[in-house]
Write a protein that holds these residues in place. Structure first.
Motif, PDB file in Angstrom:
ATOM      1  N   MET A   1       0.836  -1.202   0.000  1.00 45.57           N
ATOM      2  CA  MET A   1       0.000   0.000   0.000  1.00 45.57           C
ATOM      3  C   MET A   1       0.872   1.254   0.000  1.00 45.57           C
ATOM      4  O   MET A   1       1.911   1.291   0.644  1.00 45.57           O
ATOM      5  CB  MET A   1      -0.929   0.005   1.219  1.00 45.57           C
ATOM      6  N   MET A   2       0.392   2.264  -0.735  1.00 45.43           N
ATOM      7  CA  MET A   2       1.129   3.516  -0.824  1.00 45.43           C
ATOM      8  C   MET A   2       0.547   4.559   0.125  1.00 45.43           C
ATOM      9  O   MET A   2       1.267   5.192   0.890  1.00 45.43           O
ATOM     10  CB  MET A   2       1.119   3.980  -2.276  1.00 45.43           C
ATOM     11  N   LYS A   4      -2.403   4.994   3.110  1.00 42.88           N
ATOM     12  CA  LYS A   4      -3.366   4.337   3.994  1.00 42.88           C
ATOM     13  C   LYS A   4      -4.139   5.415   4.765  1.00 42.88           C
ATOM     14  O   LYS A   4      -3.536   6.282   5.390  1.00 42.88           O
ATOM     15  CB  LYS A   4      -2.644   3.406   4.968  1.00 42.88           C
ATOM     16  N   TYR A  28      -7.460   2.647   1.155  1.00 43.15           N
ATOM     17  CA  TYR A  28      -6.037   2.679   0.824  1.00 43.15           C
ATOM     18  C   TYR A  28      -5.858   2.830  -0.682  1.00 43.15           C
ATOM     19  O   TYR A  28      -6.768   2.573  -1.479  1.00 43.15           O
ATOM     20  CB  TYR A  28      -5.333   1.416   1.322  1.00 43.15           C
ATOM     21  N   GLU A  30      -2.893   2.075  -3.892  1.00 38.79           N
ATOM     22  CA  GLU A  30      -1.730   1.265  -4.232  1.00 38.79           C
ATOM     23  C   GLU A  30      -0.683   2.099  -4.969  1.00 38.79           C
ATOM     24  O   GLU A  30      -0.925   3.246  -5.350  1.00 38.79           O
ATOM     25  CB  GLU A  30      -2.156   0.093  -5.138  1.00 38.79           C
ATOM     26  N   ARG A  31       0.496   1.509  -5.169  1.00 39.61           N
ATOM     27  CA  ARG A  31       1.501   2.128  -6.023  1.00 39.61           C
ATOM     28  C   ARG A  31       0.969   2.174  -7.458  1.00 39.61           C
ATOM     29  O   ARG A  31       0.257   1.285  -7.900  1.00 39.61           O
ATOM     30  CB  ARG A  31       2.795   1.315  -6.002  1.00 39.61           C
ATOM     31  N   ASN A  34      -3.822   5.482  -9.577  1.00 41.53           N
ATOM     32  CA  ASN A  34      -5.058   5.297  -8.823  1.00 41.53           C
ATOM     33  C   ASN A  34      -6.112   6.301  -9.285  1.00 41.53           C
ATOM     34  O   ASN A  34      -5.799   7.438  -9.622  1.00 41.53           O
ATOM     35  CB  ASN A  34      -4.822   5.535  -7.336  1.00 41.53           C
ATOM     36  N   ASP A 191       3.868   7.904  -8.172  1.00 37.88           N
ATOM     37  CA  ASP A 191       2.508   7.417  -7.930  1.00 37.88           C
ATOM     38  C   ASP A 191       1.528   8.553  -8.175  1.00 37.88           C
ATOM     39  O   ASP A 191       1.835   9.724  -7.912  1.00 37.88           O
ATOM     40  CB  ASP A 191       2.369   6.900  -6.490  1.00 37.88           C
ATOM     41  N   GLN A 207      -4.864   1.565 -12.509  1.00 38.98           N
ATOM     42  CA  GLN A 207      -4.375   0.290 -11.976  1.00 38.98           C
ATOM     43  C   GLN A 207      -5.101  -0.081 -10.691  1.00 38.98           C
ATOM     44  O   GLN A 207      -5.121  -1.247 -10.307  1.00 38.98           O
ATOM     45  CB  GLN A 207      -2.871   0.390 -11.721  1.00 38.98           C
ATOM     46  N   HIS A 208      -5.668   0.927 -10.033  1.00 40.35           N
ATOM     47  CA  HIS A 208      -6.405   0.692  -8.785  1.00 40.35           C
ATOM     48  C   HIS A 208      -7.490   1.755  -8.697  1.00 40.35           C
ATOM     49  O   HIS A 208      -7.226   2.944  -8.886  1.00 40.35           O
ATOM     50  CB  HIS A 208      -5.460   0.796  -7.584  1.00 40.35           C
TER      51      HIS A 208
END
Length: 262
Positions: A1-2, A4, A28, A30-31, A34, A191, A207-208
């Protein structure tokens, strides 16, 4: 996780009334690339401002093992860049001057050759170095967006926060900007967290994905194929829609109608 976020609470006062945006929100990121999705009023912009430390919230936001609220303003600015929904139509600054402003924390009493080189290299990486001496108010909407992104990149941040960067762009420019952000994630090892309205753009490039309901509560997160479903569109956006997959297994949303009667 990048990133939180734990038990985030935030309210603002309007017309002497307190309006709650987040109530113990835990989520959260992610790397990589997002995207935050959600209808108007879900708190997408507020969440970005909270991450950047612009709001007085309750709860905890961490970048890796760093608690953002314990960092100084200079430490936050060195760690991340934030591009809100702005458009400076009347500015007479040149493109190069605008990018140099992004390096204010590092600039001394005068602009050095190193500062100029870094700024020009950033413009070259976005293929807009030919605009360096043009005035901001002479540029198209798409060109301005690229200049502001160049400004955020000029300090080599680890995280970039973008609030609706495709607003006012035509379809081609929207796709090009998202493709550019993808390249930045890879080439700069940066990121990115973007707030978007366009679900199909999010499906293709993120990606997320994090989805928020209109009351600021968490709905779901994950890969586009896991998150973008007909059920989510019904429950979060209040629309009936078909979701199909293209040849790359990317979800495509085809809205049909609102669930509300007009």
């Amino acid at each position: 996780m990048m990133i939180k976020i734990r038990d985030l609470n935030f309210s603002y006062r309007k017309n002497k009334k307190l309006h709650k945006v987040f109530d113990s929100l835990t989520v959260y990121f992610e790397r990589g690339f997002n995207v935050i999705l959600g209808p108007n009023g879900a708190g997408k912009s507020t969440l970005l401002k909270s991450i950047f430390g612009l709001l007085e919230y309750e709860g905890e936001i961490c970048y890796g093992d760093q608690v953002i609220s314990t960092l100084t303003r200079d430490e936050i600015v060195n760690l991340m860049s934030y591009l809100p929904q702005i458009d400076i139509d009347k500015s007479t600054l040149s493109v190069l001057e605008m990018v140099l402003l992004g390096r204010l924390p590092e600039l001394g009493h005068k602009v050095t050759d190193k500062d100029l080189e870094l700024a020009m290299n950033t413009l070259k990486s976005l293929n807009i170095d030919h605009l360096a001496l043009r005035k901001i108010n002479e540029l198209s909407g798409g060109q301005k967006k690229l200049v502001f992104i160049a400004q955020t990149l000029s300090r080599n941040p680890k995280l970039i926060l973008l609030d609706e960067p495709v607003n006012s762009l035509d379809l081609q420019k929207q796709l090009e900007l998202c493709q550019l952000l993808q390249r930045i994630v890879v080439s700069r090892k940066v990121d990115i967290i973007v707030a978007l309205h366009d679900i199909n753009l999010a499906a293709r490039y993120a990606q997320h994905i994090v989805v928020l309901r209109d009351d600021g509560t968490y709905y779901s997160s994950g890969l586009s194929g896991e998150v973008i479903t007909e059920e989510m569109l019904h429950e979060v956006y209040g629309v009936i829609a078909n979701v199909s997959l293209d040849e790359d297994n990317v979800p495509i949303v085809s809205p049909i109608r609102s669930i509300r009667t007009v």
